[in-house]
Design a protein around this motif. Structure first.
Motif, PDB file in Angstrom:
ATOM      1  N   ALA A  39     -15.056 -13.343  14.683  1.00 58.06           N
ATOM      2  CA  ALA A  39     -15.885 -14.257  13.626  1.00 58.06           C
ATOM      3  C   ALA A  39     -14.566 -14.548  12.554  1.00 58.06           C
ATOM      4  O   ALA A  39     -14.603 -15.759  11.889  1.00 58.06           O
ATOM      5  CB  ALA A  39     -17.022 -13.660  12.686  1.00 58.06           C
ATOM      6  N   THR A  40     -13.629 -13.748  12.539  1.00 56.63           N
ATOM      7  CA  THR A  40     -12.530 -13.900  11.432  1.00 56.63           C
ATOM      8  C   THR A  40     -11.889 -15.261  11.722  1.00 56.63           C
ATOM      9  O   THR A  40     -11.282 -15.976  11.001  1.00 56.63           O
ATOM     10  CB  THR A  40     -11.632 -12.910  11.667  1.00 56.63           C
ATOM     11  OG1 THR A  40     -12.348 -11.541  11.347  1.00 56.63           O
ATOM     12  CG2 THR A  40     -10.307 -13.097  10.688  1.00 56.63           C
ATOM     13  N   TYR A  41     -11.785 -15.390  13.210  1.00 54.98           N
ATOM     14  CA  TYR A  41     -10.927 -16.778  13.502  1.00 54.98           C
ATOM     15  C   TYR A  41     -12.045 -18.132  13.578  1.00 54.98           C
ATOM     16  O   TYR A  41     -11.816 -19.013  13.300  1.00 54.98           O
ATOM     17  CB  TYR A  41     -10.292 -16.616  14.918  1.00 54.98           C
ATOM     18  CG  TYR A  41      -9.180 -15.182  14.716  1.00 54.98           C
ATOM     19  CD1 TYR A  41      -7.960 -15.206  13.784  1.00 54.98           C
ATOM     20  CD2 TYR A  41      -9.651 -14.217  15.389  1.00 54.98           C
ATOM     21  CE1 TYR A  41      -7.356 -14.309  13.870  1.00 54.98           C
ATOM     22  CE2 TYR A  41      -8.707 -13.071  15.240  1.00 54.98           C
ATOM     23  CZ  TYR A  41      -7.632 -13.085  14.282  1.00 54.98           C
ATOM     24  OH  TYR A  41      -6.724 -12.186  14.255  1.00 54.98           O
ATOM     25  N   GLY A  42     -13.090 -17.863  14.372  1.00 60.10           N
ATOM     26  CA  GLY A  42     -14.016 -18.663  14.780  1.00 60.10           C
ATOM     27  C   GLY A  42     -13.633 -19.591  15.854  1.00 60.10           C
ATOM     28  O   GLY A  42     -12.455 -19.733  16.256  1.00 60.10           O
ATOM     29  N   ALA A  43     -14.487 -19.610  16.735  1.00 60.61           N
ATOM     30  CA  ALA A  43     -14.405 -20.235  18.152  1.00 60.61           C
ATOM     31  C   ALA A  43     -13.675 -21.669  18.011  1.00 60.61           C
ATOM     32  O   ALA A  43     -12.824 -22.222  18.660  1.00 60.61           O
ATOM     33  CB  ALA A  43     -15.563 -20.198  18.900  1.00 60.61           C
ATOM     34  N   GLY A  44     -14.019 -22.567  17.069  1.00 59.35           N
ATOM     35  CA  GLY A  44     -13.502 -23.762  16.933  1.00 59.35           C
ATOM     36  C   GLY A  44     -12.192 -23.607  16.288  1.00 59.35           C
ATOM     37  O   GLY A  44     -11.458 -24.318  17.203  1.00 59.35           O
ATOM     38  N   ASN A  45     -11.673 -22.680  15.612  1.00 56.19           N
ATOM     39  CA  ASN A  45     -10.299 -22.802  15.340  1.00 56.19           C
ATOM     40  C   ASN A  45      -9.615 -22.120  16.408  1.00 56.19           C
ATOM     41  O   ASN A  45      -8.383 -22.533  16.636  1.00 56.19           O
ATOM     42  CB  ASN A  45     -10.179 -21.738  14.077  1.00 56.19           C
ATOM     43  CG  ASN A  45      -8.694 -21.599  13.555  1.00 56.19           C
ATOM     44  OD1 ASN A  45      -8.164 -22.585  13.266  1.00 56.19           O
ATOM     45  ND2 ASN A  45      -8.254 -20.525  13.457  1.00 56.19           N
ATOM     46  N   HIS A  46     -10.009 -21.200  17.461  1.00 62.89           N
ATOM     47  CA  HIS A  46      -9.416 -20.878  18.528  1.00 62.89           C
ATOM     48  C   HIS A  46      -8.995 -21.943  19.553  1.00 62.89           C
ATOM     49  O   HIS A  46      -8.012 -22.077  20.031  1.00 62.89           O
ATOM     50  CB  HIS A  46     -10.303 -19.829  19.097  1.00 62.89           C
ATOM     51  CG  HIS A  46      -9.590 -18.966  20.407  1.00 62.89           C
ATOM     52  ND1 HIS A  46      -9.578 -19.632  21.624  1.00 62.89           N
ATOM     53  CD2 HIS A  46      -8.682 -17.974  20.315  1.00 62.89           C
ATOM     54  CE1 HIS A  46      -8.935 -18.878  22.500  1.00 62.89           C
ATOM     55  NE2 HIS A  46      -8.420 -17.724  21.760  1.00 62.89           N
ATOM     56  N   ARG A  47     -10.013 -22.705  19.435  1.00 63.74           N
ATOM     57  CA  ARG A  47     -10.004 -23.893  20.624  1.00 63.74           C
ATOM     58  C   ARG A  47      -8.839 -25.004  19.994  1.00 63.74           C
ATOM     59  O   ARG A  47      -8.117 -25.705  20.802  1.00 63.74           O
ATOM     60  CB  ARG A  47     -11.233 -24.574  20.861  1.00 63.74           C
ATOM     61  CG  ARG A  47     -12.204 -23.840  21.417  1.00 63.74           C
ATOM     62  CD  ARG A  47     -13.307 -24.782  22.175  1.00 63.74           C
ATOM     63  NE  ARG A  47     -14.359 -25.013  20.881  1.00 63.74           N
ATOM     64  CZ  ARG A  47     -15.256 -24.346  20.691  1.00 63.74           C
ATOM     65  NH1 ARG A  47     -15.605 -23.204  21.266  1.00 63.74           N
ATOM     66  NH2 ARG A  47     -15.843 -24.784  19.693  1.00 63.74           N
ATOM     67  N   HIS A  48      -8.900 -25.206  18.711  1.00 69.64           N
ATOM     68  CA  HIS A  48      -7.971 -25.921  18.104  1.00 69.64           C
ATOM     69  C   HIS A  48      -6.519 -25.456  18.266  1.00 69.64           C
ATOM     70  O   HIS A  48      -5.618 -26.271  18.606  1.00 69.64           O
ATOM     71  CB  HIS A  48      -8.293 -26.040  16.515  1.00 69.64           C
ATOM     72  CG  HIS A  48      -7.137 -27.058  15.672  1.00 69.64           C
ATOM     73  ND1 HIS A  48      -6.784 -28.346  16.301  1.00 69.64           N
ATOM     74  CD2 HIS A  48      -6.422 -26.700  14.849  1.00 69.64           C
ATOM     75  CE1 HIS A  48      -6.024 -28.782  15.499  1.00 69.64           C
ATOM     76  NE2 HIS A  48      -5.663 -27.838  14.434  1.00 69.64           N
ATOM     77  N   VAL A  49      -6.103 -24.377  17.966  1.00 74.93           N
ATOM     78  CA  VAL A  49      -5.054 -23.613  18.219  1.00 74.93           C
ATOM     79  C   VAL A  49      -4.501 -23.834  19.586  1.00 74.93           C
ATOM     80  O   VAL A  49      -3.289 -23.953  19.971  1.00 74.93           O
ATOM     81  CB  VAL A  49      -4.853 -22.242  17.513  1.00 74.93           C
ATOM     82  CG1 VAL A  49      -3.620 -21.610  18.165  1.00 74.93           C
ATOM     83  CG2 VAL A  49      -5.136 -22.161  15.829  1.00 74.93           C
ATOM     84  N   SER A  50      -5.662 -23.345  20.464  1.00 73.59           N
ATOM     85  CA  SER A  50      -5.119 -23.536  21.975  1.00 73.59           C
ATOM     86  C   SER A  50      -4.949 -24.936  22.484  1.00 73.59           C
ATOM     87  O   SER A  50      -3.922 -25.260  23.026  1.00 73.59           O
ATOM     88  CB  SER A  50      -6.329 -22.937  22.668  1.00 73.59           C
ATOM     89  OG  SER A  50      -6.562 -21.675  22.462  1.00 73.59           O
ATOM     90  N   ARG A  51      -5.435 -26.041  21.942  1.00 72.31           N
ATOM     91  CA  ARG A  51      -5.099 -27.500  22.234  1.00 72.31           C
ATOM     92  C   ARG A  51      -3.854 -27.598  21.525  1.00 72.31           C
ATOM     93  O   ARG A  51      -3.156 -28.360  22.253  1.00 72.31           O
ATOM     94  CB  ARG A  51      -6.328 -28.251  21.598  1.00 72.31           C
ATOM     95  CG  ARG A  51      -7.777 -28.215  22.556  1.00 72.31           C
ATOM     96  CD  ARG A  51      -8.469 -29.495  22.124  1.00 72.31           C
ATOM     97  NE  ARG A  51      -8.686 -29.389  20.594  1.00 72.31           N
ATOM     98  CZ  ARG A  51      -9.919 -28.988  19.962  1.00 72.31           C
ATOM     99  NH1 ARG A  51     -10.610 -28.165  20.939  1.00 72.31           N
ATOM    100  NH2 ARG A  51     -10.047 -29.276  18.867  1.00 72.31           N
ATOM    101  N   SER A  52      -3.477 -27.311  20.548  1.00 71.57           N
ATOM    102  CA  SER A  52      -2.265 -27.547  19.760  1.00 71.57           C
ATOM    103  C   SER A  52      -1.229 -26.890  20.485  1.00 71.57           C
ATOM    104  O   SER A  52      -0.081 -27.550  20.900  1.00 71.57           O
ATOM    105  CB  SER A  52      -2.225 -27.091  18.335  1.00 71.57           C
ATOM    106  OG  SER A  52      -3.426 -27.785  17.628  1.00 71.57           O
ATOM    107  N   LEU A  53      -1.353 -25.677  20.949  1.00 73.50           N
ATOM    108  CA  LEU A  53      -0.447 -24.982  21.753  1.00 73.50           C
ATOM    109  C   LEU A  53      -0.105 -25.720  23.101  1.00 73.50           C
ATOM    110  O   LEU A  53       0.995 -26.084  23.543  1.00 73.50           O
ATOM    111  CB  LEU A  53      -0.613 -23.521  21.990  1.00 73.50           C
ATOM    112  CG  LEU A  53       0.209 -22.780  22.847  1.00 73.50           C
ATOM    113  CD1 LEU A  53       1.624 -22.734  22.161  1.00 73.50           C
ATOM    114  CD2 LEU A  53      -0.249 -21.393  23.025  1.00 73.50           C
TER     115      LEU A  53
END
Length: 224
Positions: A39-53
């Motif tokens: 929950a600290t990161y959130g699924a949405g943020n994880h997907r955004h970081v992954s897409r950016s990478l």
């Protein structure tokens, strides 16, 4: 000296701002896989970081692999079914003719140095304070082991890459070669390509390997 409490199965450390120093937002991609995080990161943020990478590493892999590469992002791999920590998170997975690479992104700030053992890294801040973190390569071991077992019939090399944001981060020259900033990635891939060629093996069928991975991930998600 402080020791950062970060469990082995936690998602790679990240920050919503300064996504690899990128200011443009990545568009969504139909080939991405759904993933959950703490929950600290959130699924949405994880997907955004992954897409950016993925956007940042894609042209580098394309150039190193002469266009023969498959990229998947925001993966959740079930490496230990039935256990308390059964899944591990991966920002990006690159499938090439000379191996599979687990690629995660980190945003540690300060001078990053080797720790007291190979499983830890030390982060020295601007005031000289030292914090020990679990090494990104150690964090990626469950995913690497899982993929090596999954792809054993293909005799496919699997290893991990930790990409650090260039801003406010300085990597010590004695860091493991799998820990790097984005400008180091192309040279790293050249070394792995040449290492694979030196074995005189035939190049991997990347299409076949990625089909195996996709099938395994789809089967897991379709289980009740």
């Amino acid at each position: 000296m402080r020791k950062h409490d970060d469990g082995q199965m936690s998602a790679p450390e990240m920050s919503a701002p300064d996504l690899l120093n990128e200011t443009t937002r990545a568009s969504d991609d139909s080939s991405g896989h759904p993933c959950t995080t703490k929950a600290t990161y959130g699924a949405g943020n994880h997907r955004h970081v992954s897409r950016s990478l993925r956007m940042r590493i894609a042209p580098i892999f394309q150039r190193a692999c002469d266009g023969r590469v498959h990229l998947r992002h925001a993966l959740e791999l079930e490496h230990a079914p039935g256990t308390r920590n059964s899944t591990t998170m991966v920002h990006c997975l690159a499938i090439t003719p000379f191996g599979v690479f687990v690629v995660n992104r980190y945003d540690w700030r300060g001078v990053i140095e080797p720790g007291i053992n190979e499983d830890e890294l030390a982060v020295v801040d601007e005031l000289g304070g030292v914090t020990l973190h679990t090494s990104p390569l150690r964090r990626a071991k469950p995913a690497v082991r899982h993929l090596r077992l999954m792809l054993s019939q293909h005799e496919c090399p699997v290893e991990s890459i930790a990409i650090f944001a260039e801003a406010r981060c300085n990597l010590h020259p004695t860091m493991p070669d799998g820990v790097m900033t984005l400008p180091d990635l192309h040279y790293f891939l050249r070394t792995r390509l040449n290492r694979f060629r030196a074995t005189h093996r035939r190049f991997l069928d990347a299409d076949n390997v990625v089909s195996h991975i996709d099938w395994s991930c789809l089967r897991r998600r379709s289980r009740p």
